[in-house]
Design a protein around this motif. Structure first.
Motif, PDB file in Angstrom:
ATOM      1  N   ARG A   1       0.833  -1.212   0.000  1.00 41.71           N
ATOM      2  CA  ARG A   1       0.000   0.000   0.000  1.00 41.71           C
ATOM      3  C   ARG A   1       0.864   1.257   0.000  1.00 41.71           C
ATOM      4  O   ARG A   1       0.526   2.248  -0.643  1.00 41.71           O
ATOM      5  CB  ARG A   1      -0.947   0.002   1.198  1.00 41.71           C
TER       6      ARG A   1
ATOM      7  N   MET B   1      -1.407  -5.127 -10.424  1.00 37.59           N
ATOM      8  CA  MET B   1      -2.457  -4.775  -9.476  1.00 37.59           C
ATOM      9  C   MET B   1      -3.812  -4.706 -10.182  1.00 37.59           C
ATOM     10  O   MET B   1      -4.805  -5.260  -9.712  1.00 37.59           O
ATOM     11  CB  MET B   1      -2.154  -3.426  -8.813  1.00 37.59           C
ATOM     12  N   ASN B   2      -3.834  -4.040 -11.321  1.00 41.93           N
ATOM     13  CA  ASN B   2      -5.089  -3.923 -12.069  1.00 41.93           C
ATOM     14  C   ASN B   2      -5.566  -5.278 -12.569  1.00 41.93           C
ATOM     15  O   ASN B   2      -6.770  -5.541 -12.611  1.00 41.93           O
ATOM     16  CB  ASN B   2      -4.925  -2.939 -13.224  1.00 41.93           C
TER      17      ASN B   2
ATOM     18  N   ILE C   1      -7.160  -6.961  -9.528  1.00 39.27           N
ATOM     19  CA  ILE C   1      -8.467  -6.339  -9.251  1.00 39.27           C
ATOM     20  C   ILE C   1      -9.486  -6.774 -10.302  1.00 39.27           C
ATOM     21  O   ILE C   1     -10.622  -7.119  -9.983  1.00 39.27           O
ATOM     22  CB  ILE C   1      -8.342  -4.804  -9.197  1.00 39.27           C
TER      23      ILE C   1
ATOM     24  N   LEU D   1     -10.665 -10.313  -9.782  1.00 40.58           N
ATOM     25  CA  LEU D   1     -11.642 -10.422  -8.693  1.00 40.58           C
ATOM     26  C   LEU D   1     -13.004  -9.868  -9.089  1.00 40.58           C
ATOM     27  O   LEU D   1     -14.036 -10.385  -8.671  1.00 40.58           O
ATOM     28  CB  LEU D   1     -11.124  -9.680  -7.456  1.00 40.58           C
ATOM     29  N   ALA D   2     -13.012  -8.835  -9.908  1.00 42.33           N
ATOM     30  CA  ALA D   2     -14.271  -8.161 -10.243  1.00 42.33           C
ATOM     31  C   ALA D   2     -14.935  -8.691 -11.513  1.00 42.33           C
ATOM     32  O   ALA D   2     -16.139  -8.508 -11.683  1.00 42.33           O
ATOM     33  CB  ALA D   2     -14.018  -6.660 -10.392  1.00 42.33           C
TER      34      ALA D   2
ATOM     35  N   CYS E   1     -18.141 -10.657 -11.039  1.00 44.36           N
ATOM     36  CA  CYS E   1     -19.048 -10.160 -10.012  1.00 44.36           C
ATOM     37  C   CYS E   1     -20.495 -10.362 -10.464  1.00 44.36           C
ATOM     38  O   CYS E   1     -20.901  -9.897 -11.527  1.00 44.36           O
ATOM     39  CB  CYS E   1     -18.777  -8.684  -9.745  1.00 44.36           C
TER      40      CYS E   1
END
Length: 106
Positions: A23, A80-81, A84, A87-88, A91
C-alpha cells in the motif's frame, strides 16, 4: 490472469506487513520509493523489509530498479489492475445483479 497466479498474489498480500509495504508503494506512484525511505516510513528492520519485498517481487506485484547505489521499489500497477480485474470480472455473473447490468449498459 489465472486462478493460481491470483491465489499467489492474494496470499502475498495476506500478510499485514506485506500489505502495508504494498500500500505504501501504491501510494508512492510511478516514481516509487528507495528501499531506505520505505524502511524509514514503515519503521521495520532492513532484513524484514527485504524478506517481504522479495515475496512481493516473486509474485509480480512489485518491481525493483537499481539506480547507481539506490534500489527503487515500485508497485506493478498492471499486475495490481490485473488482480483487481480478476476479482471483479465475474461479479454477480450467476446472480445477474444490478452492478453487472449497469456496467454492461455503460
Amino acid at each position: 490472469m489465472n486462478l493460481e497466479q491470483a491465489a499467489k498474489q492474494l496470499e502475498a498480500l495476506g500478510n499485514p506487513i506485506r500489505l502495508q509495504v504494498y500500500r505504501t508503494l501504491v501510494r508512492a506512484g510511478d516514481s516509487g520509493l528507495p528501499v531506505g525511505r520505505l524502511q524509514e516510513r514503515l519503521r521495520i528492520p532492513a532484513s524484514t523489509l527485504s524478506h517481504h519485498l522479495q515475496r512481493l517481487i516473486a509474485t509480480g506485484l512489485v518491481t525493483q530498479e537499481r539506480r547507481a547505489t539506490t534500489l527503487i521499489c515500485r508497485a506493478n500497477y498492471p499486475a495490481m489492475n490485473g488482480l483487481i480485474g480478476f476479482l471483479a470480472d465475474e461479479c454477480c455473473a450467476d446472480a445477474g445483479c444490478v452492478a453487472s447490468r449497469e456496467e454492461a449498459a455503460a
